[in-house]
Design a protein around this motif. Structure first.
Motif, PDB file in Angstrom:
ATOM      1  N   VAL A   8       0.865  -1.183   0.000  1.00 25.67           N
ATOM      2  CA  VAL A   8       0.000   0.000   0.000  1.00 25.67           C
ATOM      3  C   VAL A   8       0.899   1.230   0.000  1.00 25.67           C
ATOM      4  O   VAL A   8       1.764   1.369   0.866  1.00 25.67           O
ATOM      5  N   PRO A   9       0.683   2.125  -0.978  1.00 26.45           N
ATOM      6  CA  PRO A   9       1.490   3.348  -1.009  1.00 26.45           C
ATOM      7  C   PRO A   9       1.241   4.189   0.251  1.00 26.45           C
ATOM      8  O   PRO A   9       0.173   4.128   0.861  1.00 26.45           O
ATOM      9  N   SER A  10       2.220   4.990   0.593  1.00 26.71           N
ATOM     10  CA  SER A  10       2.071   5.873   1.754  1.00 26.71           C
ATOM     11  C   SER A  10       0.943   6.867   1.486  1.00 26.71           C
ATOM     12  O   SER A  10       0.573   7.106   0.328  1.00 26.71           O
ATOM     13  N   PRO A  11       0.391   7.458   2.543  1.00 23.90           N
ATOM     14  CA  PRO A  11      -0.679   8.453   2.334  1.00 23.90           C
ATOM     15  C   PRO A  11      -0.267   9.593   1.401  1.00 23.90           C
ATOM     16  O   PRO A  11      -1.067  10.055   0.587  1.00 23.90           O
ATOM     17  N   ILE A  12       0.975  10.019   1.476  1.00 27.40           N
ATOM     18  CA  ILE A  12       1.454  11.099   0.591  1.00 27.40           C
ATOM     19  C   ILE A  12       1.437  10.623  -0.855  1.00 27.40           C
ATOM     20  O   ILE A  12       0.995  11.352  -1.756  1.00 27.40           O
ATOM     21  N   GLU A  13       1.907   9.395  -1.093  1.00 25.98           N
ATOM     22  CA  GLU A  13       1.881   8.840  -2.444  1.00 25.98           C
ATOM     23  C   GLU A  13       0.444   8.659  -2.936  1.00 25.98           C
ATOM     24  O   GLU A  13       0.138   8.906  -4.101  1.00 25.98           O
ATOM     25  N   GLN A  14      -0.429   8.235  -2.045  1.00 31.04           N
ATOM     26  CA  GLN A  14      -1.841   8.064  -2.412  1.00 31.04           C
ATOM     27  C   GLN A  14      -2.449   9.398  -2.845  1.00 31.04           C
ATOM     28  O   GLN A  14      -3.173   9.468  -3.841  1.00 31.04           O
ATOM     29  N   GLU A  15      -2.128  10.452  -2.098  1.00 31.20           N
ATOM     30  CA  GLU A  15      -2.644  11.783  -2.448  1.00 31.20           C
ATOM     31  C   GLU A  15      -2.099  12.234  -3.801  1.00 31.20           C
ATOM     32  O   GLU A  15      -2.827  12.837  -4.605  1.00 31.20           O
ATOM     33  N   ALA A  16      -0.828  11.942  -4.061  1.00 31.48           N
ATOM     34  CA  ALA A  16      -0.226  12.318  -5.340  1.00 31.48           C
ATOM     35  C   ALA A  16      -0.884  11.551  -6.484  1.00 31.48           C
ATOM     36  O   ALA A  16      -1.151  12.126  -7.553  1.00 31.48           O
ATOM     37  N   ILE A  17      -1.173  10.286  -6.252  1.00 30.53           N
ATOM     38  CA  ILE A  17      -1.835   9.477  -7.279  1.00 30.53           C
ATOM     39  C   ILE A  17      -3.224  10.024  -7.572  1.00 30.53           C
ATOM     40  O   ILE A  17      -3.609  10.182  -8.737  1.00 30.53           O
ATOM     41  N   VAL A  18      -3.974  10.336  -6.526  1.00 26.43           N
ATOM     42  CA  VAL A  18      -5.323  10.881  -6.698  1.00 26.43           C
ATOM     43  C   VAL A  18      -5.263  12.215  -7.437  1.00 26.43           C
ATOM     44  O   VAL A  18      -6.058  12.461  -8.350  1.00 26.43           O
ATOM     45  N   ALA A  19      -4.320  13.068  -7.061  1.00 26.50           N
ATOM     46  CA  ALA A  19      -4.191  14.372  -7.723  1.00 26.50           C
ATOM     47  C   ALA A  19      -3.893  14.185  -9.205  1.00 26.50           C
ATOM     48  O   ALA A  19      -4.473  14.869 -10.062  1.00 26.50           O
ATOM     49  N   HIS A  20      -3.002  13.255  -9.521  1.00 28.64           N
ATOM     50  CA  HIS A  20      -2.659  12.992 -10.921  1.00 28.64           C
ATOM     51  C   HIS A  20      -3.888  12.492 -11.694  1.00 28.64           C
ATOM     52  O   HIS A  20      -4.158  12.952 -12.809  1.00 28.64           O
ATOM     53  N   ILE A  21      -4.612  11.567 -11.099  1.00 27.75           N
ATOM     54  CA  ILE A  21      -5.815  11.031 -11.754  1.00 27.75           C
ATOM     55  C   ILE A  21      -6.845  12.134 -11.974  1.00 27.75           C
ATOM     56  O   ILE A  21      -7.469  12.210 -13.043  1.00 27.75           O
ATOM     57  N   GLU A  22      -7.025  12.997 -11.002  1.00 24.39           N
ATOM     58  CA  GLU A  22      -7.990  14.095 -11.147  1.00 24.39           C
ATOM     59  C   GLU A  22      -7.589  15.048 -12.263  1.00 24.39           C
ATOM     60  O   GLU A  22      -8.434  15.485 -13.049  1.00 24.39           O
ATOM     61  N   ILE A  23      -6.299  15.357 -12.353  1.00 22.04           N
ATOM     62  CA  ILE A  23      -5.816  16.252 -13.412  1.00 22.04           C
ATOM     63  C   ILE A  23      -6.049  15.617 -14.780  1.00 22.04           C
ATOM     64  O   ILE A  23      -6.560  16.266 -15.703  1.00 22.04           O
TER      65      ILE A  23
END
Length: 61
Positions: A8-23
């Protein structure tokens, strides 16, 4: 199910992934909207062209 684990990616990595997907999702949605608008304009142009040909406003060879 011994021996199985999940990374499981770290919470920071998870947030970065979500931000990338949203963009990327926003870019895709804008592109889809643009394409739909172009399709509608082409349909209008087609109708006008057919009407002009049928009514003799333009010469069709």
């Amino acid at each position: 199910m011994a021996g199985r684990f999940m990374v499981v990616p770290s919470p920071i990595e998870q947030e970065a992934i979500v931000a990338h997907i949203e963009i990327q999702s926003t870019k895709i949605n804008k592109a889809l909207t643009h394409q739909q608008q172009q399709i509608e304009r082409l349909k209008e142009y087609k109708a006008i062209l057919i009407n002009s040909a049928v009514t003799g406003k333009i010469k069709v060879a």
